[in-house]
Write a protein that holds these residues in place. Structure first.
Motif: not given
Length: 508
Positions: A119-121, A123, A127, A129
């Protein structure tokens, strides 16, 4: 020649400065390093600018690792899943590249695997995902594919995971859930806390056939190993098709306080072989709030009944001092149906007051009192049974206590009367003597003796002894008047009575 020497000298000087530690007060060394492109002079960090870490089951994986997803029934709707976590352990932002396919699949059986995109491109440092990989084989046998994860990690632009798995024969498979909570096979589900002897709220469970073949259901389809957890409202039929569902309820109804558990079993068949899906139901039962009656008088317990000390001797129509009886609710719930009654015996000789609370209920920890008074209506021993009842005072069940009260109605009081024998006449005559007469009527006439209001006792002269005293018994309290006169054998009417005297008989 001169230029060459000059270059060598300069290089030597610079090397000398580089190898010498900088002075504590100056920055000359830093300046020389700057000329050589050495930066600010601080030590370089060991943390790379951006670093991709891939975790499976919370364990860091190396690129090129092989993960076996195990055997999976062919042609299921859900398939078997695994979750991987992507984490940036570097010091700068990590970019997840590849456009719409940050994570891609390739290999012979890539079509049997699916992957969700992060859901994230990007980090930031530390962090994370995640991504879910699903294996749905359509045929039996060994299967393999490869996952490629693209990022800005300079050390490894494409992180590779080799996937293996096996397709198994079509078969039913049972999954259980309640709401959004999945209940794993051989796992457990907590029903929380419930009051003992009180049915809880039913919890609805959904059974789904997540396999690829119809499940034959055996009777009983769902059962509980003990009565603390009651199975009900099952909608199961004889079979459960692929992706089919049915529901059942389990109610935590603990019989006693304490920790409780039961095995919930779902019975079905795989290829004709009896199979079970099991999970453990857990719960804690707290003691049921109940009232507990306690009855006492002067700190003596009469909760189980008994006989109170006697009220003693009391003149008829008079009242004794009142005695207080206390009813206490030592339990944790309201007592109901509390009644005090004059059950049997000489109820007319005792009087009982109403409860001080004016109610038939008694809250937990509260108390009520009532009094009993002895009021004899006639002489003689008296007793009565007081019955104290409630609908739930015996720790939740009906209670009854019989308390006996007793006393005696006073028959009379003794009064000693004496006189001077020499003042009377004819006392020495044969068969003579004295008469002691008494009445509550002032100036009564002894000749009017009637045995009701005027009484006379004969004190005979026996053996030549002249009597001079007599103890008489009066039948009530108050002022009594006395007169004494003598009589003889031939003078039976007697002489003139003595002067009147009086005695006050107390009421106690």
């Amino acid at each position: 020649m001169t230029k060459t020497l000059r270059g060598i000298l300069l290089l030597s000087i610079l090397l000398i400065f580089i190898n010498c530690p900088p002075s504590s007060g100056g920055s000359g060394g830093e300046g020389i390093l700057a000329l050589l492109g050495g930066g600010s002079g601080n030590q370089a960090s060991d943390t790379p600018p951006a670093k991709l870490q891939v975790l499976y089951n919370n364990i860091s994986q190396e690129s090129g690792v092989t993960i076996d997803m195990g055997s999976e029934i062919i042609n299921t709707t859900a398939g078997k899943q695994m979750v991987i976590t992507l984490k940036n352990t570097g010091s700068q932002t990590l970019s997840l590249t590849g456009g719409t396919e940050i994570i891609s699949l390739e290999g012979t059986d890539a079509s049997l695997f699916t992957v969700t995109q992060p859901t994230k491109t990007t980090l930031a440092k530390d962090e994370t995902t995640s991504s879910t990989i699903t294996f749905r084989p359509t045929s039996t046998g060994s299967k393999q594919a490869r996952v490629k994860i693209n990022s800005s990690d300079a050390a490894i632009a494409s992180f590779l995971i080799n996937l293996t798995g096996a397709g198994g024969p079509a078969a039913p498979r049972i999954a259980v859930s309640t709401g959004t909570t999945n209940v794993s096979a051989n796992g457990s589900f907590s029903f929380g806390t419930e009051v003992a002897e009180t049915p809880g709220s039913p919890v609805t469970f959904t059974v789904r056939n997540t396999g690829s073949a119809t499940a034959v259901l055996d009777a009983p389809v769902v059962e509980s190993s003990n009565s603390n957890f009651v199975v009900s409202s099952s909608t199961a039929g004889a079979s459960l098709a692929k992706d089919g569902t049915f529901t059942f309820n389990v109610t935590f109804s603990p019989l006693t306080a304490g920790s409780k558990s039961a095995t919930i079993t779902i019975n079905y068949q795989i290829a004709g072989t009896p199979t079970t899906f099991l999970f453990t139901a857990n719960g804690t039962a707290t003691p049921k709030p109940v009232p507990t009656i306690a009855i006492s008088h002067n700190s003596v317990s009469y909760t189980s009944g008994g006989t109170m000390p006697t009220f003693g001797i009391v003149w008829p129509t008079l009242n004794s001092s009142a005695r207080t009886i206390t009813i206490q609710n030592n339990g944790t719930a309201t007592m109901t149906g509390l009644v005090v009654s004059e059950h049997s015996g000489d109820s007319g000789d005792f009087s009982t007051s109403s409860l001080s609370t004016g109610s038939t209920t008694l809250a937990a920890g509260a108390s009520a009192t009532f009094t009993v008074t002895f009021t004899p209506q006639s002489a003689g021993p008296k007793s009565m049974i007081l019955r104290i009842t409630s609908t739930n005072g015996n720790n939740g069940t009906a209670s009854q206590a019989d308390v006996t009260v007793q006393g005696t109605g006073k028959t009379g009081a003794d009064v000693s009367v004496s006189w001077t024998a020499s003042n009377e006449t004819a006392v020495n005559a044969a068969d003579g003597g004295y008469k002691v007469c008494y009445s509550k009527t002032n100036n009564f006439n002894p000749a009017d003796v009637n045995g009701t209001t005027i009484f006379c006792d004969t004190v005979a002269n026996t053996g030549g002894t002249t009597p001079s005293s007599r103890v008489v018994t009066v039948n009530s309290f108050g002022t009594w008047y006395f007169k004494v006169f003598s009589f003889g054998k031939f003078n039976t009417t007697g002489g003139a009575p003595s002067s009147q005297s009086s005695v006050v008989v107390p009421s106690t």
